[in-house]
Design an enzyme around this catalytic site. Structure first.
Site, short mmCIF file in Angstrom:
data_model
loop_
_atom_site.label_atom_id
_atom_site.label_comp_id
_atom_site.label_asym_id
_atom_site.label_seq_id
_atom_site.Cartn_x
_atom_site.Cartn_y
_atom_site.Cartn_z
N TYR A 122 -5.55 -16.42 6.97
CA TYR A 122 -4.69 -15.25 6.83
C TYR A 122 -5.37 -14.00 7.39
CZ TYR A 122 -2.09 -18.67 4.20
OH TYR A 122 -1.41 -19.81 3.86
N ARG A 138 -12.46 -14.17 -1.93
CA ARG A 138 -12.40 -15.59 -1.56
C ARG A 138 -12.56 -15.75 -0.05
NH1 ARG A 138 -7.93 -20.52 -2.10
NH2 ARG A 138 -9.20 -21.72 -3.55
N GLY A 142 -7.30 -26.93 -8.25
CA GLY A 142 -5.95 -26.63 -7.79
C GLY A 142 -4.95 -27.64 -8.27
#
Length: 370
Positions: free
Chosen positions: A186, A233, A328
């Site tokens: 991203y 992160r 997760g």
């Protein structure tokens, strides 16, 4: 029974009861219109509040920062109110919750952009991937990503301001802190990696320049809400959405060294053996090397994520590889995951067909162990 995973630890000003964290998980179930958390989202997080640290799904800092259908934001009053209900429910269960702040950059589509414009990026390069959009019938489908446009320096400054405001909004919404998402291909990761950043100005070229926007965002957010409410992160050596760097040890070493001086709550690393949501079985010894390097360079709390199970998580804590482990998919299907791990109880298997979009099925209907 796990022993090391259930030792207490301090995180910023908080005392955690154990070391089983919930990783950020995009689920594409925000309420419409407005990408606002709903009562269903409140229940989802409430169910998982036994995590030592609960990190929310990635949450866009602006309309421009959105790249997937039905993901929540933190830039409108309605979104703040929706997230406040989530935070209140988690706190009622004695949980700790940080919001992950997100700008997808080039991993977007004109349907999400203001005035139907192109997604933005460090450089105008093709994107090897797809994003989750809404078709003409209102259904979620995977769509091609157009070549983005490069951001101007003034626009980069405005994005840094968006992160600052989003952090302020998250605290107003009752969050205990925020995690800056600088990985997984991203926007911030796009600036970091030499594959996706071909700029010739102060935000491109050298490692120092490519890391500049991340350090500016982190400093701005820490200044706004306090460094002990901030985590970052990273996905060192990540390859999702075309990422790749010519000198990852030097690049991420420089970043971690500079983050280390800010007094943050934690650093969150995703093991390079995970590409997006898929485990990569082609082992590369450099993966292990870079995690060990960054562990040695980081002086604070370290969280690792990336395909861990109860056994490998216990081993990682015992070996000193990490301080917490973020799960997760196991948390997706097991709302009571910490108890199941501690007591050696069987785990539910997640239904991949319900990962993105939909209703309560595969979201809030996974049973706790009786």
């Amino acid at each position: 029974m796990s022993k090391n995973l259930f030792q207490p630890i301090s995180l910023g000003s908080h005392s955690l009861r154990h070391r089983v964290a919930m990783a950020p998980l995009t689920r594409s179930r925000a309420g419409q219109p407005g990408d606002v958390p709903t009562a269903m989202n409140v229940e989802y997080y409430r169910q998982r509040a036994s995590a030592a640290l609960l990190i929310t799904e990635a949450t866009q800092v602006s309309r421009q920062g959105q790249g997937y259908a039905w993901t929540p934001g933190i830039y409108s009053d309605e979104q703040i109110q929706g997230w406040r209900a989530v935070a209140d429910a988690v706190h009622a269960e004695r949980g700790l919750i940080f919001m992950q702040l997100w700008h997808v950059g080039r991993v977007s589509h004109p349907v999400f952009q203001p005035d139907g414009g192109l997604p933005v990026a460090p450089s105008a390069l093709p994107v090897p991937g797809k994003t989750f959009i809404i078709d003409e019938n209102g259904a979620g489908v995977w769509g091609d990503i157009p070549v983005p446009r490069a951001l101007s320096i003034d626009e980069i400054g405005a994005i840094v301001a968006d992160y600052r405001q989003a952090a302020r909004n998250a605290i107003e919404a009752g969050m205990d802190g925020v995690e800056i998402h600088a990985g997984n291909g991203y926007l911030l990761d796009q600036f970091i990696n030499s594959n996706s950043n071909q700029r010739a100005d102060v935000y491109g070229g050298s490692i120092e320049n490519r890391a500049r926007i991340l350090l500016e965002v982190t400093s701005a957010v820490a200044d706004e809400i306090g460094p002990q409410r901030v985590g970052v992160r990273l996905t060192p050596m990540g390859r999702f959405m075309g990422m790749g760097d010519e000198s990852p040890n030097e690049t991420f070493g420089y970043i971690v060294k500079n983050l280390n001086s800010l007094g943050l709550a934690y650093l969150h690393l995703v093991e390079p053996a995970v590409v997006g949501t898929v485990k990569d079985e082609n082992y590369n010894p450099q993966w292990d090397e870079i995690i060990r390097q960054l562990r040695s360079q980081w002086g604070g709390v370290l969280i690792l994520a990336g395909g861990y199970d109860p056994r490998t998580a216990e081993e990682a804590i015992e070996a000193g590889r990490s301080d917490l482990i973020a799960f997760g998919r196991p948390f997706l299907a097991n709302p009571d995951l910490p108890r199941r791990i501690e007591q050696g109880l069987p785990l539910n298997e997640p239904d991949a067909a319900t990962f993105f979009g939909g209703d309560e099925r595969g979201y809030i209907d996974y049973p706790a162990h009786r």
